[in-house]
Design a protein around this motif. Structure first.
Motif, mmCIF file in Angstrom:
data_model
loop_
_atom_site.group_PDB
_atom_site.id
_atom_site.type_symbol
_atom_site.label_atom_id
_atom_site.label_comp_id
_atom_site.label_asym_id
_atom_site.label_seq_id
_atom_site.Cartn_x
_atom_site.Cartn_y
_atom_site.Cartn_z
ATOM 1 N N ASN A 28 0.625 -0.914 -0.090
ATOM 2 C CA ASN A 28 0.207 -0.004 0.160
ATOM 3 C C ASN A 28 0.928 1.325 0.108
ATOM 4 O O ASN A 28 0.788 2.153 0.788
ATOM 5 N N GLU A 52 1.129 3.687 -2.422
ATOM 6 C CA GLU A 52 0.420 4.541 -3.413
ATOM 7 C C GLU A 52 0.734 5.948 -3.126
ATOM 8 O O GLU A 52 1.215 6.705 -4.011
ATOM 9 N N ASP A 94 5.462 -5.700 -5.345
ATOM 10 C CA ASP A 94 4.350 -5.370 -4.717
ATOM 11 C C ASP A 94 3.765 -6.428 -3.656
ATOM 12 O O ASP A 94 3.498 -7.472 -4.170
ATOM 13 N N SER A 100 -0.703 -5.613 -2.337
ATOM 14 C CA SER A 100 -1.189 -4.111 -1.997
ATOM 15 C C SER A 100 -2.788 -4.048 -2.429
ATOM 16 O O SER A 100 -3.315 -4.714 -3.283
ATOM 17 N N THR A 101 -3.447 -3.435 -1.487
ATOM 18 C CA THR A 101 -4.966 -3.332 -1.730
ATOM 19 C C THR A 101 -5.284 -1.960 -2.184
ATOM 20 O O THR A 101 -6.335 -1.595 -2.708
ATOM 21 N N ASP A 102 -4.208 -0.942 -2.432
ATOM 22 C CA ASP A 102 -4.271 0.174 -3.110
ATOM 23 C C ASP A 102 -3.931 0.185 -4.777
ATOM 24 O O ASP A 102 -3.798 -0.952 -5.021
ATOM 25 N N ARG A 103 -3.592 1.208 -5.296
ATOM 26 C CA ARG A 103 -3.364 1.153 -6.628
ATOM 27 C C ARG A 103 -1.718 1.234 -6.811
ATOM 28 O O ARG A 103 -1.442 1.344 -8.182
ATOM 29 N N THR A 104 -1.047 0.675 -5.884
ATOM 30 C CA THR A 104 0.391 0.695 -5.894
ATOM 31 C C THR A 104 0.981 -0.034 -7.269
ATOM 32 O O THR A 104 1.672 0.352 -8.126
ATOM 33 N N GLU A 144 -0.614 -0.579 -9.935
ATOM 34 C CA GLU A 144 -1.150 -0.258 -11.161
ATOM 35 C C GLU A 144 -0.277 1.176 -11.410
ATOM 36 O O GLU A 144 0.247 1.360 -12.725
ATOM 37 N N ILE A 145 0.009 1.922 -10.493
ATOM 38 C CA ILE A 145 0.491 3.327 -10.688
ATOM 39 C C ILE A 145 2.285 3.309 -11.012
ATOM 40 O O ILE A 145 2.698 4.146 -11.384
ATOM 41 N N THR A 146 2.774 2.284 -10.134
ATOM 42 C CA THR A 146 4.160 2.417 -10.035
ATOM 43 C C THR A 146 5.044 2.281 -11.346
ATOM 44 O O THR A 146 5.690 3.190 -11.872
#
Length: 85
Positions: A14, A16, A43, A46-50, A52-54
């Protein structure tokens, strides 16, 4: 990577909100002599967008250092470290 060089492994859970600043500082590294290096982000479920955005952030920084992000579905630092290796 060749047998000589540096692999910088970053473990995220998490991350992000922190990953952009971290990757920005890493991308700005300067060396006095040419050292082969790479960046690996693990990763750790993670339950956030880590996840996807990294890669998007790294690409936007324009750094030519090899980069990869890998997923470790089992939570825990030990699992993430094994995946990073």
């Amino acid at each position: 990577m060749s047998s000589e060089g540096i692999s910088l492994v970053i473990f995220c859970y998490n991350g992000e909100k922190r990953i952009k600043q971290t990757l920005t500082h890493i991308a700005q590294q300067k060396f006095f002599k040419k050292i082969p290096w790479e960046v690996i982000v693990v990763d750790n479920n993670s339950t956030d967008r880590t996840l996807e955005i990294t890669p998007q952030i790294w690409h936007s920084l324009g750094c030519q250092v090899p980069f990869q992000i890998v997923e470790e579905k089992k939570q825990g630092l030990s699992y993430a470290r094994i995946k990073g290796i």
